[in-house]
Design a protein around this motif. Structure first.
Motif, PDB file in Angstrom:
ATOM      1  N   ILE A 131      91.918  38.827  80.138  1.00 42.24           N
ATOM      2  CA  ILE A 131      92.364  39.599  81.287  1.00 42.24           C
ATOM      3  C   ILE A 131      93.773  39.164  81.664  1.00 42.24           C
ATOM      4  CG2 ILE A 131      90.060  40.030  82.208  1.00 42.24           C
ATOM      5  CD1 ILE A 131      90.568  37.799  84.267  1.00 42.24           C
ATOM      6  N   SER A 132      94.481  40.051  82.347  1.00 41.16           N
ATOM      7  CA  SER A 132      95.833  39.721  82.796  1.00 41.16           C
ATOM      8  C   SER A 132      95.907  39.849  84.310  1.00 41.16           C
ATOM      9  CB  SER A 132      96.853  40.645  82.131  1.00 41.16           C
ATOM     10  OG  SER A 132      96.528  41.994  82.410  1.00 41.16           O
ATOM     11  N   LYS A 133      96.892  39.183  84.888  1.00 40.63           N
ATOM     12  CA  LYS A 133      97.080  39.216  86.335  1.00 40.63           C
ATOM     13  C   LYS A 133      97.279  40.664  86.775  1.00 40.63           C
ATOM     14  CE  LYS A 133      99.721  37.104  90.016  1.00 40.63           C
ATOM     15  NZ  LYS A 133     100.693  36.095  90.383  1.00 40.63           N
ATOM     16  N   VAL A 156      84.307  33.374  86.380  1.00 37.31           N
ATOM     17  CA  VAL A 156      84.956  32.119  86.027  1.00 37.31           C
ATOM     18  C   VAL A 156      85.859  32.441  84.848  1.00 37.31           C
ATOM     19  CG1 VAL A 156      84.651  29.754  85.234  1.00 37.31           C
ATOM     20  CG2 VAL A 156      83.003  30.743  86.843  1.00 37.31           C
ATOM     21  N   VAL A 157      87.160  32.084  84.992  1.00 37.61           N
ATOM     22  CA  VAL A 157      88.158  32.431  84.001  1.00 37.61           C
ATOM     23  C   VAL A 157      88.843  31.167  83.501  1.00 37.61           C
ATOM     24  CG1 VAL A 157      90.313  33.689  83.618  1.00 37.61           C
ATOM     25  CG2 VAL A 157      88.583  34.642  85.118  1.00 37.61           C
ATOM     26  N   GLU A 158      89.041  31.090  82.192  1.00 33.28           N
ATOM     27  CA  GLU A 158      89.818  30.007  81.579  1.00 33.28           C
ATOM     28  C   GLU A 158      91.246  30.511  81.452  1.00 33.28           C
ATOM     29  OE1 GLU A 158      89.612  28.544  77.209  1.00 33.28           O
ATOM     30  OE2 GLU A 158      88.001  27.544  78.322  1.00 33.28           O
ATOM     31  N   PRO A 159      92.168  29.947  82.228  1.00 33.75           N
ATOM     32  CA  PRO A 159      93.549  30.477  82.220  1.00 33.75           C
ATOM     33  C   PRO A 159      94.244  30.257  80.878  1.00 33.75           C
ATOM     34  CG  PRO A 159      93.397  28.507  83.584  1.00 33.75           C
ATOM     35  CD  PRO A 159      92.018  28.807  83.122  1.00 33.75           C
ATOM     36  N   ASP A 160      95.223  31.154  80.624  1.00 34.68           N
ATOM     37  CA  ASP A 160      96.016  31.026  79.382  1.00 34.68           C
ATOM     38  C   ASP A 160      96.993  29.890  79.477  1.00 34.68           C
ATOM     39  OD1 ASP A 160      94.765  33.162  78.175  1.00 34.68           O
ATOM     40  OD2 ASP A 160      96.249  34.624  78.859  1.00 34.68           O
ATOM     41  N   THR A 211      90.839  34.140  79.916  1.00 32.70           N
ATOM     42  CA  THR A 211      89.638  34.638  79.259  1.00 32.70           C
ATOM     43  C   THR A 211      88.447  34.472  80.189  1.00 32.70           C
ATOM     44  OG1 THR A 211      90.539  33.941  77.130  1.00 32.70           O
ATOM     45  CG2 THR A 211      88.172  34.393  77.213  1.00 32.70           C
ATOM     46  N   VAL A 212      87.658  35.529  80.328  1.00 31.95           N
ATOM     47  CA  VAL A 212      86.470  35.472  81.181  1.00 31.95           C
ATOM     48  C   VAL A 212      85.440  34.578  80.501  1.00 31.95           C
ATOM     49  CG1 VAL A 212      84.607  36.798  82.250  1.00 31.95           C
ATOM     50  CG2 VAL A 212      86.903  37.767  82.107  1.00 31.95           C
ATOM     51  N   PHE A 258      85.185  52.032  98.237  1.00 28.70           N
ATOM     52  CA  PHE A 258      85.158  51.296  96.985  1.00 28.70           C
ATOM     53  C   PHE A 258      86.510  50.623  96.785  1.00 28.70           C
ATOM     54  CE2 PHE A 258      81.833  54.341  96.775  1.00 28.70           C
ATOM     55  CZ  PHE A 258      80.823  53.716  96.065  1.00 28.70           C
ATOM     56  N   ASN A 259      86.512  49.293  96.795  1.00 27.86           N
ATOM     57  CA  ASN A 259      87.736  48.501  96.696  1.00 27.86           C
ATOM     58  C   ASN A 259      87.835  47.850  95.325  1.00 27.86           C
ATOM     59  OD1 ASN A 259      88.613  48.454  99.689  1.00 27.86           O
ATOM     60  ND2 ASN A 259      86.452  47.951  99.757  1.00 27.86           N
ATOM     61  N   GLU A 260      88.907  48.147  94.598  1.00 33.82           N
ATOM     62  CA  GLU A 260      89.126  47.504  93.305  1.00 33.82           C
ATOM     63  C   GLU A 260      89.554  46.065  93.541  1.00 33.82           C
ATOM     64  OE1 GLU A 260      92.022  49.712  91.100  1.00 33.82           O
ATOM     65  OE2 GLU A 260      90.519  51.082  90.311  1.00 33.82           O
ATOM     66  N   ILE A 261      88.935  45.138  92.839  1.00 38.25           N
ATOM     67  CA  ILE A 261      89.307  43.729  92.927  1.00 38.25           C
ATOM     68  C   ILE A 261      90.103  43.401  91.665  1.00 38.25           C
ATOM     69  CG2 ILE A 261      88.475  41.372  93.171  1.00 38.25           C
ATOM     70  CD1 ILE A 261      87.842  43.325  95.545  1.00 38.25           C
ATOM     71  N   GLU A 262      91.306  42.895  91.881  1.00 41.34           N
ATOM     72  CA  GLU A 262      92.197  42.589  90.770  1.00 41.34           C
ATOM     73  C   GLU A 262      92.269  41.090  90.532  1.00 41.34           C
ATOM     74  OE1 GLU A 262      95.886  44.403  91.905  1.00 41.34           O
ATOM     75  OE2 GLU A 262      95.133  46.422  91.501  1.00 41.34           O
ATOM     76  N   SER A 263      92.456  40.719  89.284  1.00 39.21           N
ATOM     77  CA  SER A 263      92.580  39.309  88.920  1.00 39.21           C
ATOM     78  C   SER A 263      93.919  38.764  89.394  1.00 39.21           C
ATOM     79  CB  SER A 263      92.470  39.153  87.407  1.00 39.21           C
ATOM     80  OG  SER A 263      92.697  37.817  87.038  1.00 39.21           O
ATOM     81  N   GLU A 264      93.899  37.534  89.873  1.00 40.80           N
ATOM     82  CA  GLU A 264      95.118  36.849  90.281  1.00 40.80           C
ATOM     83  C   GLU A 264      95.599  35.899  89.185  1.00 40.80           C
ATOM     84  OE1 GLU A 264      97.004  36.953  93.204  1.00 40.80           O
ATOM     85  OE2 GLU A 264      95.864  38.776  93.605  1.00 40.80           O
ATOM     86  N   VAL A 265      94.925  35.923  88.036  1.00 40.92           N
ATOM     87  CA  VAL A 265      95.242  34.989  86.963  1.00 40.92           C
ATOM     88  C   VAL A 265      95.041  35.676  85.611  1.00 40.92           C
ATOM     89  CG1 VAL A 265      92.905  34.042  86.870  1.00 40.92           C
ATOM     90  CG2 VAL A 265      94.803  32.635  86.112  1.00 40.92           C
ATOM     91  N   SER A 266      95.788  35.266  84.613  1.00 37.83           N
ATOM     92  CA  SER A 266      95.583  35.727  83.243  1.00 37.83           C
ATOM     93  C   SER A 266      94.744  34.695  82.508  1.00 37.83           C
ATOM     94  CB  SER A 266      96.924  35.896  82.526  1.00 37.83           C
ATOM     95  OG  SER A 266      97.679  36.899  83.140  1.00 37.83           O
TER      96      SER A 266
END
Length: 163
Positions: free
Chosen positions: A114-116, A159-163, A139-140, A129-137
């Motif tokens: 995923i990307s920020k 839970v995301v493992e950042p790049d 891998t889920v 309906f509210n879209e939730i966006e990632s604040e970090v790039s």
């Protein structure tokens, strides 16, 4: 609807964190919007005219929620591989949806990159309906919530493992 009732409704909406509210009765059509930069989807459900009692009933639920903020992130415990992980948390109380519709593919799944700014889920709050966006790039690593289940403010969604 009296002017004082409209003011009370607008005050309630501003404290609840809603981005858009549309109310239409035989005598009145009221549309309130704020934060136009956030993406909001309208519900396809038919909404009955608003009476004073439902607003009063909804107030305790909405007052328990803080104003929504962008999906927050916080350091989490290290994963099995020894790398740091980041938690994407719910910015509001509502119902969690992994996809845009019942037959649609999930926005993200375990193992996806995923990307920020990428939409990771939708949270429905008070028929919006509210879209939730990632604040970090990254891998889920884990999806922490089942589809169509209620979530609390600040509850871990992914839970995301950042790049």
């Amino acid at each position: 609807m009296k002017t004082s009732e409209i003011r009370d409704l607008i005050d309630f909406i501003s404290k609840s964190g809603l981005n858009e509210v549309n109310i239409e009765t035989k005598e009145l059509k009221l549309q309130v919007k704020r934060e136009p930069d956030q993406k909001v989807f309208k519900s396809t459900s038919v909404v009955a005219p608003v009476a004073a009692a439902p607003v009063a009933t909804a107030a305790p639920v909405a007052s328990a929620a803080s104003a929504p903020a962008p999906a927050s992130k916080a350091p989490a415990a290290s994963s099995d591989s020894g790398k740091k992980t980041i938690e994407i948390k719910s910015p509001m109380i509502g119902t969690f949806y992994r996809s845009s519709g019942p037959d649609a593919a999930p926005f993200v799944s375990v193992g996806d990159k995923i990307s920020k700014g990428q939409t990771v889920c939708i949270i429905e709050a008070m028929k919006l309906f509210n879209e939730i966006e990632s604040e970090v790039s990254g891998t889920v690593v884990r999806v922490m919530v089942e589809n169509s289940t209620p979530v609390e403010y600040d509850q871990v969604l992914f839970v995301v493992e950042p790049d």
